[in-house]
Design an enzyme around this catalytic site. Structure first.
Site, PDB file in Angstrom:
ATOM      1  CB  CYS A 104      -0.969  -0.014   1.176  1.00  0.00           C
ATOM      2  SG  CYS A 104      -0.187  -0.312   2.778  1.00  0.00           S
TER       3      CYS A 104
ATOM      4  CG  HIS B 181      -3.826   0.106   4.907  1.00  0.00           C
ATOM      5  ND1 HIS B 181      -3.313  -0.750   3.964  1.00  0.00           N
ATOM      6  CD2 HIS B 181      -4.932   0.657   4.344  1.00  0.00           C
ATOM      7  CE1 HIS B 181      -4.067  -0.732   2.887  1.00  0.00           C
ATOM      8  NE2 HIS B 181      -5.054   0.126   3.084  1.00  0.00           N
TER       9      HIS B 181
END
EC number: 3.4.19.12
Length: 804
Positions: free
Chosen positions: A326, A756
């Site tokens: 990510c 994330h």
């Protein structure tokens, strides 16, 4: 010809050979687009070069055939088996999401378990196919090559397996552990609460505490961490639920990292724990981290709790999570949302001809950037994923495996499947693009969009004379000092008071006192150092320094940063030398000693290290030792040299080791020579790359036939060119410091090396500009107040566009 067999028999097949075990075989997606074997026509694997092409979309099979005269292809087409046969699947390529990568070593997967696979021999010249292997008329030679291609592991899978084979190493706390035996140890629950899972045992004293609460509903009250805080010498803890004969989660709370303990079995026997009789009962750290990165929804609900509806279209294409990728996806999404950057690497008509002629496009970064441009901006992949089992269909998106493998090649961090720092990746990617002189279809480097001139002014407090220096930079790391409002007594989590970017810039501009050998006073004096903008970039990249050192452990601060859509930095413009001020004379230092102040340290890296709490001398020593590049490398060096006796001595660069005078270090020359390179080549590589050994190694491999002769030293000419470039930047961009926010890369989590990343980007829909959230392949509107709250507390990289 009447039949395809007659055509095949008319071709000379003697030049076809089967791929060896070391030969890359591409069969996951097209070399120039993101079409896969799940497309209508599948993909065509060239039987001459083993590269994959597609007839869907822009028909790269035909172009490859025409330009390189490769006529025969193995057509490879996959269709998903019914759910009852293949088991649960939830992605466009039919594979389970990266939870299958939970182990440190990933084994290849049998595709026939998930897909119905159809293969054929395709002849591009006559546009006809014949089924394979069922047709017995196919010549034996052709059959042999096709079977070898089918049985070969795809190059993407090879790289994936290599990247997931992580090596966890011991830290220095893992050795010479002195234990305290304990009788009647209760291993059923935490010694401070009632939790019976997520339990960690201290290898020093046997104290059993629960871990931190984790993604996926794993409970925890951080009592194991609290035990470490109360007992500073008790560094290592082991997760009981992870224990088996071949696995164990060991964590060093002091280093804040996962480690391996060499004699763990014997250490645990002290507390009557026999690993050989244990069975793993809980997810390990890697499994939890991957699950977190793959499934983190990052506020996918609207104001009223409704699920946000996916949006589709050109410039709204998602990117599949490859497992901890990510950080890469968020950076790429923001970069390709910059029109001038996107224009360099996107041509609606398809890949440039010279790239199609490249015999090895997988190793050409510019080709991969064009491929990304087509994938993200064409809109062909911004469609609902019809293969997912979810009721709400998110995007098919693109899977940038080839780009990730290439950009991370030989890099110690980006080549792995571990989570990385998005800001460091941003810097690294732009640096590579500039060094390789990659411009796409533009005449100028796209990295110029982010460049600006910073001016430093030193003023001696004794003689009042000044020295002005100007440097080109590409980003600003901002201090975010804030007041702690409260601390949660159970988790230790801190709540901070809000700040603004204007406040942070005021801190960044604040005068600083440093020690300096004044050439006018001919003695060490206190000087006042100030910096400011001398020119403004087209796109301003800001990174708040959210990482601070607490007890020498990097900790992320979730400080709310108030922002609006505009930022005026005209107040941050440097005033330069005032009419009433005189410049300091040129330095006349002793030729055997060069003060560290004269060495141009990477100011952004220096600011990062200062923000983490490292003293100035340590920062300078670490940056100098690691090539004056990234703060991450310097920080690792610092952790490894904490015990050095001279770590806090005043840092002075002697001529015998100065990269200023020699442009390289003797030990780096020796290191290259030990790799088999001649001395002249080694010296030239280091000189041309300013002493950076990693860049020098890359240069040597890309110039195998170089004669090792250095060009004539034209340092004065180079300096003149640099000065002219700086003056041109000031003249062109020296007056307008008004900006509007384009995009923000946000990070959710307590550590940069986990958690994330997502990107919030302001997109022009034609009628208006709207905020869009890019969360891997999920692309949704982000106009809610919750979205802006996320940006305030999680914003990690901000990109502003200068107003006209």
């Amino acid at each position: 010809m009447s039949t395809i067999i007659e055509y095949i028999n008319s071709i000379d097949l003697t030049e076809l050979t089967s791929p060896s075990k070391s030969t890359p075989v591409y069969k996951d997606d097209c070399m120039f687009s993101f079409e896969t074997a799940l497309g209508d026509n599948g993909i065509d694997i060239c039987m001459s070069c083993y590269q994959a092409f597609s007839r869907d979309g822009l028909n790269y099979t035909q172009q490859h055939s025409e330009f390189l005269d490769h006529k025969l292809y193995l057509n490879y087409r996959k269709t998903l088996k019914p759910k009852s046969e293949a088991g649960k699947y939830d992605s466009e390529d039919g594979s389970e999401q990266p939870l299958k990568f939970a182990k440190l070593e990933v084994k290849d997967e049998i595709e026939s378990d998930l897909f119905d696979i159809k293969t054929a021999i395709y002849c591009s010249e006559i546009n006809k196919s014949i089924e394979f292997p069922s047709n017995e008329q196919i010549p034996a030679k052709l059959r042999q090559v096709a079977e070898s291609i089918l049985s070969s592991t795809s190059n993407e899978k090879r790289e994936e397996i290599k990247a997931w084979e992580q090596e966890i190493v011991p830290c220095h706390h893992c050795f010479d552990i002195i234990q305290t035996p304990v009788d009647n140890l209760n291993l059923k629950k935490c010694s401070h609460c009632e939790l019976e899972e997520n339990l960690w045992i201290c290898v020093v004293c046997g104290s059993l505490g629960c871990g931190r609460s984790q993604f996926g509903g794993v409970p925890g009250n951080s009592h194991a961490l609290q035990h470490n805080s109360d007992n500073n010498e008790h560094h290592i803890a082991v997760k009981l639920g992870s224990l088996s004969s071949d696995s164990a989660d060991c964590y060093c709370y002091t280093c804040n990292d996962e480690v391996t303990v060499p004699n763990l079995k014997d250490l645990l026997l002290t507390y009557n724990i026999d690993i050989s009789h244990h069975t793993k009962t809980e997810k390990n750290l890697t499994e939890l981290q991957i699950e977190q990165n793959v499934k983190w929804d990052f506020n996918m609900d609207g104001n009223n709790g409704e699920i946000l509806t996916p949006i589709f279209g050109k410039g709204l294409t998602g990117m599949k999570n490859l497992g901890n990728s990510c950080y890469l996806s968020s950076v790429i999404q923001v970069l390709y949302s910059i029109p001038e950057f996107a224009d360099c690497f996107y041509i609606p008509e398809g890949m440039p001809v010279e790239k199609i002629l490249n015999p090895d496009p997988a190793t050409d970064l510019e080709t991969q950037l064009f491929k990304l441009g087509d994938g993200l901006l064409s809109g062909r992949y911004s469609v609902p994923d019809k293969f997912t089992t979810e009721q709400l269909k998110y995007q098919r998106g693109i899977k940038p495996s080839g780009f990730k493998s290439l950009i991370g090649k030989d890099h110690p961090e980006f080549s792995t499947m571990q989570q990385q720092d998005a800001f460091e990746f941003w810097i690294y990617l732009l640096d590579i693009i500039e060094k390789k002189k990659i411009t796409g279809v533009s005449e100028k480097s796209p990295t110029d969009l982010f460049k600006f001139v910073l001016e430093d002014k030193l003023k001696c407090t004794n003689c009042n004379k000044v020295r002005i220096t100007r440097n080109v930079s590409e980003n600003v790391c901002l201090p975010i000092d804030s007041v702690v409002l409260s601390v949660d007594k159970d988790s230790g989590k801190k709540t901070y008071g809000p700040i603004s970017f204007k406040d942070s810039f005021q801190n960044w501009l604040a005068p600083e006192e440093i020690e300096y050998n004044c050439p006018q006073c001919k003695s060490k004096q206190t000087v006042i150092k100030k910096n400011g903008f001398k020119s403004y970039p087209e796109y301003l990249v800001l990174s708040p320094q959210r990482i601070k050192l607490e007890n020498w452990v990097p900790v992320k601060m979730e400080v709310p940063i108030d922002f609006d859509g505009s930022l005026n930095l005209n107040f941050a413009k440097s005033q330069g030398k005032l009419d009433s001020e005189e410049e300091l004379p040129e330095s006349e230092e002793d030729e055997n000693e060069i003060p560290s102040q004269e060495y141009q340290f990477n100011q952004d890296a220096m600011n990062d290290l200062f923000g983490m709490g490292f003293p100035e001398n340590r920062c300078k020593r670490a940056l100098y030792a690691t090539g004056n590049s990234a703060s991450s490398a310097a920080m690792e060096w610092l952790f490894a040299h904490m015990e050095d006796s001279d770590i806090d001595d005043p840092f002075v660069i002697s001529d015998s080791t100065s990269v200023i005078s020699k442009k390289y270090k003797d030990e780096d020359v020796e290191a290259l020579m030990n790799m088999g390179f001649e001395k002249a080549i080694s010296v030239k590589a280091l000189v041309l790359n300013k002493g950076n050994i990693e860049a020098a190694i890359e240069w040597v491999f890309s110039h195998p036939d170089d004669d090792g002769i250095l060009p004539e030293d034209n340092e004065d000419g180079d300096n003149d060119k640099e000065d002219n470039k700086i003056e041109a930047m000031i003249e062109k961009n020296g007056s307008n410091g008004n900006y509007e926010l384009l995009g923000v890369i946000c990070h959710k989590g307590t550590s940069i090396h986990s958690g994330h990343y997502v990107a919030f980007i302001k997109k022009d829909t034609g009628n208006s500009k709207v905020w869009v959230l890019f969360n891997d392949e999920k692309v949704v509107p982000a106009e809610s107040s919750e979205s802006f709250d996320e940006i305030k507390t999680s914003g990690y990289v901000y990109v502003y566009k200068r107003k006209n």
